[in-house]
Scaffold this active site. Structure first.
Site, PDB file in Angstrom:
ATOM      1  N   LYS A 219       0.861  -1.187   0.000  1.00  0.00           N
ATOM      2  CA  LYS A 219       0.000   0.000   0.000  1.00  0.00           C
ATOM      3  C   LYS A 219       0.894   1.233   0.000  1.00  0.00           C
ATOM      4  O   LYS A 219       1.614   1.495   0.965  1.00  0.00           O
ATOM      5  CB  LYS A 219      -0.921  -0.003   1.215  1.00  0.00           C
ATOM      6  CG  LYS A 219      -1.887   1.168   1.257  1.00  0.00           C
ATOM      7  CD  LYS A 219      -2.814   1.049   2.467  1.00  0.00           C
ATOM      8  CE  LYS A 219      -3.790   2.206   2.552  1.00  0.00           C
ATOM      9  NZ  LYS A 219      -4.688   2.104   3.724  1.00  0.00           N
TER      10      LYS A 219
ATOM     11  N   LYS B 204      -2.152  -1.658  -3.806  1.00  0.00           N
ATOM     12  CA  LYS B 204      -2.946  -0.430  -3.827  1.00  0.00           C
ATOM     13  C   LYS B 204      -2.009   0.773  -3.912  1.00  0.00           C
ATOM     14  O   LYS B 204      -1.060   0.846  -3.138  1.00  0.00           O
ATOM     15  CB  LYS B 204      -3.790  -0.364  -2.544  1.00  0.00           C
ATOM     16  CG  LYS B 204      -4.656   0.876  -2.416  1.00  0.00           C
ATOM     17  CD  LYS B 204      -5.412   0.881  -1.083  1.00  0.00           C
ATOM     18  CE  LYS B 204      -6.285   2.115  -0.958  1.00  0.00           C
ATOM     19  NZ  LYS B 204      -6.999   2.180   0.328  1.00  0.00           N
TER      20      LYS B 204
ATOM     21  N   TYR C 129     -14.756   0.964  -7.611  1.00  0.00           N
ATOM     22  CA  TYR C 129     -16.031   1.680  -7.502  1.00  0.00           C
ATOM     23  C   TYR C 129     -16.818   1.583  -8.807  1.00  0.00           C
ATOM     24  O   TYR C 129     -17.991   1.948  -8.844  1.00  0.00           O
ATOM     25  CB  TYR C 129     -15.761   3.145  -7.136  1.00  0.00           C
ATOM     26  CG  TYR C 129     -14.937   3.267  -5.874  1.00  0.00           C
ATOM     27  CD1 TYR C 129     -15.527   3.151  -4.624  1.00  0.00           C
ATOM     28  CD2 TYR C 129     -13.551   3.452  -5.938  1.00  0.00           C
ATOM     29  CE1 TYR C 129     -14.761   3.221  -3.461  1.00  0.00           C
ATOM     30  CE2 TYR C 129     -12.780   3.521  -4.785  1.00  0.00           C
ATOM     31  CZ  TYR C 129     -13.391   3.404  -3.550  1.00  0.00           C
ATOM     32  OH  TYR C 129     -12.633   3.461  -2.410  1.00  0.00           O
TER      33      TYR C 129
END
Length: 324
Positions: A196, A249, A314
């Site tokens: 991340k 990510k 999303y």
């Protein structure tokens, strides 16, 4: 004149049916994981201003939302809580009546086949917005682990199918694995945010989850975007500590990292197509500058082609509709 000899690669591109037959990379609805932002209160479906088409949803509307997601063929959601109250140690993350715990119970009671992934972090619940315990202005690693374990166990008790710790504390997978096992949750897998980065692409998420740091930044615990080899060290540590799945990510600016991790490890690999990546495309589409469907399908295909098995995005609902 003699015929020039060359390869005719265009033979396999002659028609749509032929192109589809030889296509190497495919996306299916079950490859997609849809993030949900759950808020307190009632009858709330508030569009996030920096993320058009994404919403904060209250518990009473969650059943309807999950039914739609399930109908589209999406098999998993990842939950982020937006509590009304915060404190310096993120109590709302690990209490039995925490917003994610309540949302998990609603989903498992109404749509038990839906996989619930619980994001395991403290930043949405702390008044300072950092992912751990603060002492003298610094995030304390080991003290934070204790609270993260409590959070993971409470999420598992509520019915979460997968624990996804996103805090980037050293040793977080080992601590959570031990805590889950001791609490009787040996069968609950850990989907670790193993790699991340401290990314500028997270901006819209911080509005959606109300989780912006109130001072400083997260560069002491999230990774430097310039580093590549470090990602493999982070992923290796998490695998050794007991991670069952690995997350990279963000996705788009880190396709090389996704491929590196895919080449190095055999565990299921998830890429997080983050809020900033979503918002950039949404803004361009709303201005008529790009074909949203075409560019999203190309983008998600590139993430899958880089090596991701699953994608947190999303765009999951939109993509599932387009695939149908």
């Amino acid at each position: 004149m003699d015929q020039i000899q060359f390869k005719r690669h265009r033979r396999l591109r002659k028609s749509a049916a032929l192109r589809e037959m030889v296509r190497e990379t495919h996306i299916h609805p079950e490859d997609l994981i849809y993030p949900l932002f759950i808020v307190e209160g009632e009858n709330t479906r508030k569009e996030i201003s920096s993320m058009p088409g994404a919403f904060q949803i209250s518990l009473d509307l969650l059943k309807e939302e999950i039914a739609e997601i399930s109908e589209l063929g999406i098999k998993a959601v990842i939950l982020f809580g937006v509590p009304d109250e915060k404190d310096d140690c993120g109590t709302g993350a690990y209490i039995d009546e925490g917003i994610v715990q309540k949302a998990t119970r609603v989903i498992k009671e109404t749509t038990p086949e839906m996989l619930v992934i619980a994001d395991t972090c403290l930043c949405e619940y702390t008044d300072h917005g950092h992912c751990g315990v603060i002492e003298e202005g610094y995030v304390q690693n080991d003290a934070s682990l204790e609270l993260l374990v409590k959070t993971a166990v409470s999420q598992a008790k509520a019915g979460a199918d997968i624990i996804a710790p996103s805090n980037m504390m050293d040793g977080f997978v080992a601590a959570i694995r031990k805590g889950l096992d001791e609490a009787g949750f040996q069968e609950i897998p850990i989907m670790s945010y193993a790699v991340k980065y401290s990314s500028a692409f997270y901006g819209p998420f911080r509005e959606a989850a109300n989780s912006a740091p109130q001072f400083g930044d997260r560069k002491t615990y999230q990774m430097d975007p310039a580093n590549r080899v470090e990602a493999l060290r982070e992923a290796q540590s998490d695998m050794e500590e007991g991670a069952d799945m690995l997350i990279v990510k963000p996705a788009l600016s880190y396709l090389d990292i996704i491929r590196d991790v895919r080449n190095e490890f055999n565990a299921p690999l998830i890429a997080y197509n983050v809020s900033g990546e979503y918002s950039l495309i949404k803004a361009a589409a709303l201005n008529g500058w790009v074909d949203e469907k075409a560019i999203v399908m190309e983008m998600l295909t590139s993430i899958k082609r880089a090596g991701a098995d699953m994608i947190i995005t999303y765009f999951a609902k939109d993509m599932a509709k387009w695939l149908k």
